[in-house]
Design a protein around this motif. Structure first.
Motif, PDB file in Angstrom:
ATOM      1  N   ASP A  80     -16.009   1.435   2.821  1.00  8.93           N
ATOM      2  CA  ASP A  80     -17.054   2.367   2.909  1.00  8.93           C
ATOM      3  C   ASP A  80     -18.621   1.891   2.447  1.00  8.93           C
ATOM      4  O   ASP A  80     -19.477   2.049   2.753  1.00  8.93           O
ATOM      5  N   LEU A  81     -18.483   0.940   1.363  1.00 11.23           N
ATOM      6  CA  LEU A  81     -19.511   0.518   0.505  1.00 11.23           C
ATOM      7  C   LEU A  81     -19.498  -0.859  -0.023  1.00 11.23           C
ATOM      8  O   LEU A  81     -18.425  -1.102  -0.481  1.00 11.23           O
ATOM      9  N   ILE A  82     -20.555  -1.769   0.435  1.00 13.08           N
ATOM     10  CA  ILE A  82     -20.480  -3.076  -0.385  1.00 13.08           C
ATOM     11  C   ILE A  82     -21.668  -3.094  -1.437  1.00 13.08           C
ATOM     12  O   ILE A  82     -22.663  -3.080  -1.027  1.00 13.08           O
ATOM     13  N   GLN A 100     -21.796  -8.077   4.802  1.00 11.04           N
ATOM     14  CA  GLN A 100     -21.102  -6.964   5.350  1.00 11.04           C
ATOM     15  C   GLN A 100     -20.842  -7.406   6.957  1.00 11.04           C
ATOM     16  O   GLN A 100     -19.654  -7.147   7.248  1.00 11.04           O
ATOM     17  N   PHE A 101     -21.685  -8.129   7.537  1.00 13.94           N
ATOM     18  CA  PHE A 101     -21.577  -8.302   8.722  1.00 13.94           C
ATOM     19  C   PHE A 101     -20.430  -9.599   8.948  1.00 13.94           C
ATOM     20  O   PHE A 101     -19.744  -9.470   9.837  1.00 13.94           O
ATOM     21  N   GLU A 102     -20.583 -10.372   8.142  1.00 12.91           N
ATOM     22  CA  GLU A 102     -19.462 -11.393   8.501  1.00 12.91           C
ATOM     23  C   GLU A 102     -18.093 -11.105   8.038  1.00 12.91           C
ATOM     24  O   GLU A 102     -17.301 -11.858   8.571  1.00 12.91           O
ATOM     25  N   LEU A 103     -17.980 -10.101   7.063  1.00 15.51           N
ATOM     26  CA  LEU A 103     -16.608  -9.546   6.819  1.00 15.51           C
ATOM     27  C   LEU A 103     -16.342  -8.812   8.125  1.00 15.51           C
ATOM     28  O   LEU A 103     -14.940  -8.609   8.086  1.00 15.51           O
ATOM     29  N   GLY A 104     -16.840  -8.382   8.724  1.00 13.18           N
ATOM     30  CA  GLY A 104     -16.546  -7.244   9.789  1.00 13.18           C
ATOM     31  C   GLY A 104     -16.464  -6.050   9.324  1.00 13.18           C
ATOM     32  O   GLY A 104     -15.507  -4.973   9.873  1.00 13.18           O
ATOM     33  N   LYS A 107     -18.460  -0.234   9.056  1.00 15.22           N
ATOM     34  CA  LYS A 107     -18.759   1.140   8.923  1.00 15.22           C
ATOM     35  C   LYS A 107     -19.322   1.315   7.125  1.00 15.22           C
ATOM     36  O   LYS A 107     -19.803   2.232   6.997  1.00 15.22           O
ATOM     37  N   ALA A 108     -19.373  -0.071   6.812  1.00 16.99           N
ATOM     38  CA  ALA A 108     -19.795  -0.031   5.249  1.00 16.99           C
ATOM     39  C   ALA A 108     -21.348  -0.011   5.138  1.00 16.99           C
ATOM     40  O   ALA A 108     -21.999  -0.931   5.903  1.00 16.99           O
ATOM     41  N   VAL A 109     -22.082   0.585   4.202  1.00 13.36           N
ATOM     42  CA  VAL A 109     -23.244   0.423   3.807  1.00 13.36           C
ATOM     43  C   VAL A 109     -23.331  -0.622   2.920  1.00 13.36           C
ATOM     44  O   VAL A 109     -22.452  -0.708   2.160  1.00 13.36           O
ATOM     45  N   ALA A 110     -24.384  -1.496   2.757  1.00 17.51           N
ATOM     46  CA  ALA A 110     -24.305  -2.723   1.829  1.00 17.51           C
ATOM     47  C   ALA A 110     -25.935  -2.745   1.384  1.00 17.51           C
ATOM     48  O   ALA A 110     -26.901  -2.684   1.816  1.00 17.51           O
ATOM     49  N   PHE A 111     -25.807  -3.084  -0.115  1.00 18.09           N
ATOM     50  CA  PHE A 111     -27.028  -3.163  -0.825  1.00 18.09           C
ATOM     51  C   PHE A 111     -26.931  -4.335  -1.949  1.00 18.09           C
ATOM     52  O   PHE A 111     -25.829  -4.039  -2.560  1.00 18.09           O
ATOM     53  N   ARG A 132     -16.544   8.869  -7.557  1.00 22.47           N
ATOM     54  CA  ARG A 132     -16.291  10.256  -8.217  1.00 22.47           C
ATOM     55  C   ARG A 132     -16.924  11.470  -7.522  1.00 22.47           C
ATOM     56  O   ARG A 132     -16.311  12.457  -7.693  1.00 22.47           O
ATOM     57  N   THR A 133     -18.049  11.211  -6.968  1.00 25.48           N
ATOM     58  CA  THR A 133     -18.816  12.191  -6.216  1.00 25.48           C
ATOM     59  C   THR A 133     -18.298  12.769  -4.865  1.00 25.48           C
ATOM     60  O   THR A 133     -18.521  13.622  -4.400  1.00 25.48           O
ATOM     61  N   GLY A 134     -17.264  11.616  -4.468  1.00 23.39           N
ATOM     62  CA  GLY A 134     -16.567  11.962  -3.041  1.00 23.39           C
ATOM     63  C   GLY A 134     -17.350  11.377  -1.911  1.00 23.39           C
ATOM     64  O   GLY A 134     -17.061  11.661  -0.842  1.00 23.39           O
ATOM     65  N   ALA A 135     -18.427  10.498  -2.498  1.00 26.14           N
ATOM     66  CA  ALA A 135     -19.293  10.001  -1.106  1.00 26.14           C
ATOM     67  C   ALA A 135     -18.397   8.872  -0.414  1.00 26.14           C
ATOM     68  O   ALA A 135     -18.460   8.765   0.799  1.00 26.14           O
ATOM     69  N   TYR A 136     -18.051   8.108  -1.034  1.00 29.78           N
ATOM     70  CA  TYR A 136     -17.124   6.976  -0.584  1.00 29.78           C
ATOM     71  C   TYR A 136     -15.678   6.891  -1.180  1.00 29.78           C
ATOM     72  O   TYR A 136     -15.456   7.262  -2.303  1.00 29.78           O
ATOM     73  N   LYS A 137     -14.854   6.393  -0.548  1.00 31.32           N
ATOM     74  CA  LYS A 137     -13.312   6.132  -1.001  1.00 31.32           C
ATOM     75  C   LYS A 137     -13.044   4.651  -1.349  1.00 31.32           C
ATOM     76  O   LYS A 137     -12.293   4.534  -2.032  1.00 31.32           O
ATOM     77  N   THR A 138     -13.853   3.803  -0.512  1.00 32.21           N
ATOM     78  CA  THR A 138     -13.297   2.428  -0.718  1.00 32.21           C
ATOM     79  C   THR A 138     -14.509   1.463  -1.035  1.00 32.21           C
ATOM     80  O   THR A 138     -15.528   1.583  -0.071  1.00 32.21           O
ATOM     81  N   VAL A 139     -14.579   0.983  -2.015  1.00 28.40           N
ATOM     82  CA  VAL A 139     -15.961   0.261  -2.452  1.00 28.40           C
ATOM     83  C   VAL A 139     -15.633  -1.166  -2.630  1.00 28.40           C
ATOM     84  O   VAL A 139     -14.499  -1.591  -3.597  1.00 28.40           O
ATOM     85  N   LEU A 140     -16.279  -2.237  -2.318  1.00 32.97           N
ATOM     86  CA  LEU A 140     -16.106  -3.730  -2.593  1.00 32.97           C
ATOM     87  C   LEU A 140     -17.439  -4.233  -3.215  1.00 32.97           C
ATOM     88  O   LEU A 140     -18.407  -4.131  -2.755  1.00 32.97           O
TER      89      LEU A 140
END
Length: 334
Positions: A80-82, A100-104, A107-111, A132-140
């Motif tokens: 979900d997030l990088i 994010q693009f090269e990983l494929g 759906k992840a937002v990246a910054f 913890r706030t429920g915004a994202y479930k999986t973060v890289l």
């Protein structure tokens, strides 16, 4: 899309990558007036990896991420997030989106996130808030730097220290116990001049008396003694505060995982906290100071060699330019 609010956080996978080119102290002594004995006795560093023209921050980060995702058993498309913690992006506008693009990870937002050698710890805390706030479930989360780009290779005070590399971890929401137990983050801009990678420009006249400043970033400068005094004083304090927030004691820490800056700093912090040397993680002898990459690089090595086991309690602390410093207490694994 919001997931369960107040979810717990677990660090479920890690990976790392380093360039193939290795510069040891003996080779470095042919470039500047120094020696293996001088460098290793004062820093604990014997080698460092250097990015070649074929390497980039992006390529190292992608490799580290792929290794972390494989360990976690997570597909890139499910991220979900990088977050990319770095001070040396390939592009000043940001490098995370290209990763994010090269990983494929479609759906992840990246910054990018910049907090120098504290970047990975700051990123770990930042990632946990999104979960913890429920915004994202999986973060890289990536910690990566290519400091060789900005090292003055004629300055023996600094060129002996730095290397290149990348490390990454996968964090996921958990319905069970929260594995990120406590943290403490700090900054003190009054000490900013102690460690810099600063912009230096010249005034350029445009039209009708209007001017701009254009230039480039200059090589790293550092007051080593000041940074040492800062680290050995502030890092134990911030770890103790994080342990208090985590409701844990020093005796309950299985591993002390510090930013790999100088072996003397690691030893001094361990002594002040009464943490025995066999609990202190160190691999700077092989990699040098890789800034935001140093903590995840060392974590990955200790996990893959079986030293860190699921459920182990880790006290991780970063410190460096800004000046910034911080600590996070977490348990490894699901």
């Amino acid at each position: 899309m919001l997931h369960d609010v107040n979810a717990g956080v677990a660090v479920v996978g890690c990976g790392s990558a380093a360039p193939a080119v290795c510069l040891d102290n003996e080779a470095l002594s042919q470039m500047v007036e120094t020696s293996d004995e001088w460098i290793s006795s004062r820093t604990g560093i014997r080698k460092r990896r250097l990015a070649s023209s074929e390497d980039s921050l992006r390529s190292l980060s992608v490799q580290a991420c792929q290794n972390a995702l494989a360990m976690a058993g997570v597909e890139a498309a499910d991220v979900d997030l990088i977050l990319l913690a770095t001070s040396t992006p390939d592009d000043l506008f940001g490098t995370a989106s290209r990763i994010q693009f090269e990983l494929g990870a479609t759906k992840a937002v990246a910054f990018d996130l910049t907090a120098a050698c504290s970047g990975f710890v700051f990123g770990l805390v930042t990632a946990s808030q999104f979960i913890r706030t429920g915004a994202y479930k999986t973060v890289l989360l990536i910690g990566a730097d290519v400091l060789s780009r900005w090292t003055d290779w004629s300055d023996r005070r600094t060129c002996v220290l730095f290397g290149d590399g990348a490390g990454a971890v996968v964090l996921q929401a958990t319905e069970g116990s929260d594995r990120l137990l406590g943290f403490e983050l700090r900054s003190d801009g009054s000490l900013n001049s102690s460690l810099n990678l600063a912009f230096q420009g010249e005034t350029r006249s445009l039209v009708d008396g209007k001017t701009v400043t254009q230039g480039n970033f200059q090589p790293i400068t550092m007051n080593g003694q000041e940074i040492y005094r800062f680290a050995v004083r502030r890092v134990p304090e911030v770890i103790e505060k994080a342990l208090f927030r985590a409701d844990r004691t020093v005796e309950q820490v299985d591993w002390l995982l510090l930013h790999q800056a100088n072996q003397r700093i690691l030893d001094a912090v361990g002594d002040r906290l009464s943490i025995p040397s066999h609990k202190i993680i160190s691999n700077m002898a092989e990699y040098g100071n890789t800034s935001a990459a140093s903590i995840p690089l060392a974590l990955d090595e200790w996990v893959r060699t079986g030293k860190i086991q699921s459920g182990d309690t880790i006290a991780a602390a970063g410190f460096g330019a800004g000046l910034t410093w911080g600590a996070v207490i977490f348990q490894w694994g699901r």
